[in-house]
Design an enzyme around this catalytic site. Sequence first.
Site, PDB file in Angstrom:
ATOM      1  CE1 TYR A 165      60.287  89.101  60.625  1.00 60.45           C
ATOM      2  CE2 TYR A 165      58.376  90.410  61.220  1.00 60.45           C
ATOM      3  CZ  TYR A 165      59.039  89.611  60.320  1.00 60.45           C
ATOM      4  OH  TYR A 165      58.468  89.350  59.107  1.00 60.45           O
ATOM      5  CG  HIS A 166      57.285  93.116  64.696  1.00 58.86           C
ATOM      6  ND1 HIS A 166      57.801  92.366  65.729  1.00 58.86           N
ATOM      7  CD2 HIS A 166      56.333  92.367  64.108  1.00 58.86           C
ATOM      8  CE1 HIS A 166      57.158  91.218  65.784  1.00 58.86           C
ATOM      9  NE2 HIS A 166      56.276  91.190  64.817  1.00 58.86           N
ATOM     10  CE  LYS A 531      47.354  99.541  58.724  1.00 54.13           C
ATOM     11  NZ  LYS A 531      47.377  98.844  57.427  1.00 54.13           N
TER      12      LYS A 531
END
Lengths: 655, 348
Positions: A165-166, A531
């Site tokens: 998915y990622h 981040k």
Amino acid sequence: MPDRPWIMRTYAGHSTAAASNELYRSNLARGQTGLSVAFDLPTQTGYDADHALSRGEVGKVGVPISHIGDMRALFEGLPLEEMNTSMTINATAMWLLALYIALAEERGDDIAKLRGTVQNDIVKEYLSRGTYVFPPGPSIRLITDVIAFTTEKVPKWNPTNVCSYHLQEAGATPVQELAYALVTAIGVLDAAKARGDIPAERFPEVVGRISFFVNAGIRFVEEMCKLRAFTELWDRICRERYGVDDPKLRRFRYGIQVNSLGLTEQQPENNIIRIVLEMLAVTLSKDARARAVQLPAWNEALGLPRPWDQQWSLRAQQILAFETDLLENEDLFNGSTVVEAKTQKLIDEAWAEVERVLEKGGAVAAVESGYVKQALVESNAARLRRIEAGEQVVVGVNRYEEGVPSPLVADLDEAIMRVDPKVEQDQITALAKWRAERDQGAVDAALKALKETATGDANLMAASIACAKAGVTTGEWAGTLREVFGEYRAPTGVGGAQVSRSEGDTVKQVRAELEAVAEKLGRRPKMLVGKPGLDGHSNGAEQIALKARDVGFDVVYEGIRLTPEQIVASALEEGVHLIGLSVLSGSHLELVPDVLKRMDEAGLKDVPLVVGGIIPDADAARLREQGVARVYTPKHFALDTLMGELVELVAERAG
Amino acid sequence: MKQPGAPTDLMSAEGISALASGVLAGRKASVAKALNLVEDRRDGSRRAVGALLRLLREQSDGSSHRVGLTGPPGVGKSTLAAALARTLRERGRSVGVVAVDPSSVRSGGSLLGDRARMGFDPSDEKVFVRSLATGGEAGGLSWAAPAAAQVLAAAYEVVLLETTGVGQTETDVRYVADTVVLVVQPGSGDVLQFLKAGIMEIPDLLVVNKADTGVLAERATSDLRSALASAQSAGLGEAMPILATSATERRGLDELADALDAQRASATDLAAHRRRGEVAWTLQLFRRLHGRHGVETLGGDAALEAAIDEALDADAPPTICAHLSERYLATVGRRESPGAKATKETQP
């Protein structure tokens, strides 16, 4: 006989264990058939709510679970033996499973009956999602400890859920998604086999418990073929590499969440249509149908979804499963030459990449060397370039942008979920009370035993369950293992990524402007990209860093999980002209002002700060009032133009 | 010759003097500002930088140890630098790090990604990391690296200078560092290649990094020892200590720190070595501006080196370079555009 419907889930959890429990109960009442627990970032990265890095993140993207008391509240009134519980948890998967098992034992449940999944896949955390904690070696040990334990004690549990998915969220092509997920599964199984404590006759069951978590994008025909390719390749691997004879144990079992990457901020109502089409990819073909489906919400690019938004997605599943005739049919595509040819092509290309990675020493080695990450960063850059150039059509973004405004987003700030900021302080207070009231001697003894086990080779599950029962907290469990295993930082993949070959006029113009600013400043404009907080989704920040280099900035890429102190210290030491921060977890109102305050104290008031992320308009206005120079959201997909603005910002301050 | 701290169009004498005091006191804001200055490419900055470096030289005791870390890409230099810095901090030493990364040939920009993995405590006043881009320089260093190393050396007890790792042309680090560490990884044929390429004369220490896997690492180290021995018997290279480290598993770092201390203690001709380094650096600065023609016009390499060596008694390299530049331009009787790079040459 009609096929059984898949398990329908909604990825959910927020604020507190009690609030999330209420949400689960109402979701089940609305026809949801499985639970999918979202944990907040401190829980995912092994910190308690009162840790410096937890600031602004408590209860935001999921539920905070610090100890068995929280676990009790989370599953209050929900019969564990009857639930199928999926937990999106990785670096601390062993700990959350230990809390779940401790709770079941406390309630007198038979743990052999527990069914569910812990995601427990560290490779994609290093590559995309960013909630890793420990270095690869100890991480793989934790994963295989869970596998060995559940094989023996909780046989219906899925101890690891290999995620492609990622990878797609990070920009993977279908071939990359197939290849990197499969080598991850191979890496885990090889490691489980090498332990030597799982009896050979039980190994096929271990193979059979490996499940996958897959993505489906908008090119739903190709995506369906990808799932068929997965099915075939996994069967091949089980047969040839692990000698599994029983076809049932070779089945490619997967759950799915459809693509969030392609959801747009512009005309967000269109996203529900994208979501439905993407769901078709994983449901239409019976032979490659998902076992569990969870769908994102239409407004994810705007902020955190509300319960109604999630309910709308659940309804889409229910209509497909119960109103249409889909489940009455056998596989619709067997014998289709188009589907078979497409599938075969994916199989061949993916297998070639699988072999390439295995030659490089397997998934973990290819992650440590940065090979896989760099391939993903390049693919994502290529995707963004295609959208920016209009080669890949995105309705409402680069085609048919004009339209009647949507009434759904008339009041943007009401169209998303807000987590009460009080939640964080409440959790911290409750945590202090928990620590004060528990038997500290039992806690100390349990942690000592955990540390001793970690230093040796024995399975860590039993010691972790003992910790859970003694009242140990998430931060204490992870902190003890951090002491033994150390902490890891994964390669960023941006360093070696290739500069774009095709360049538009905008890039050339921006570059010329930047050179002019460089002359004026006496040195090349330097930008810091990082981040703050615990959010590890670094794909956006990486693309900004890459693009900034390509227009001529010197870019200090700081990566993920930074405290405001670290950001400001780096900005000072590096002598940057511009700071760019990316925040996707909704903690921007806590973290960004803190950075601004510290910049002020460090004498960096003149350095412009820009912020990018999922940031609602009202929040963006507040950030600008406090001194943020620009706020960027997913609708600013034209990176060339964005870079032009950044150069202008530096030029303004250069005088 | 101008007086130390002479005013320039960029900074007043008082400004430079205050900046130097801040650097010597190890104040981060001052160190950062001084590094911004030494990175400044404008003509007017050269005298300011020269004045600053001269003040720093005069007012510091020169006891700082400048360590160069070089070696091919992918051997884990950054991780090793970070781990070594941490070990040195544990020993109570202050550490400045210069990490050099390559610039993109196409855009001139760069990605300086090393810092992210170092993970230092941001409140620690005694560790400072600056990333520099090569800006198109060959030789594995940034053009500002020598001056940056001098600034950091005035503020911190140990300076670690990490090169880009372009491999065979990384000779510049020799004249910036007191001690050069060549980093390789187990099982690589790097060392023999370096011997052939003439790079092996450089290092004072050889480190086999990524020695994570006990037996294999030991074998790699012993392989290196024998390769080195046979090379020496063929007249290539000198005996040097070989160490095995694992930056990720934090092994061998104390031994490396000890070996560096031993190197520093046994260096008998440090002042002369640094002087030779400054001569080479000045010559390179000048050559970048005026090329071979400039060197020939002022009498060739040997004459220039002698002149620079003499001038170093009073001035720092950027100032000397500015004077030589004036002499050259007066000689040829025409002005070149400032910072002309068309005639740029690289070190052999």
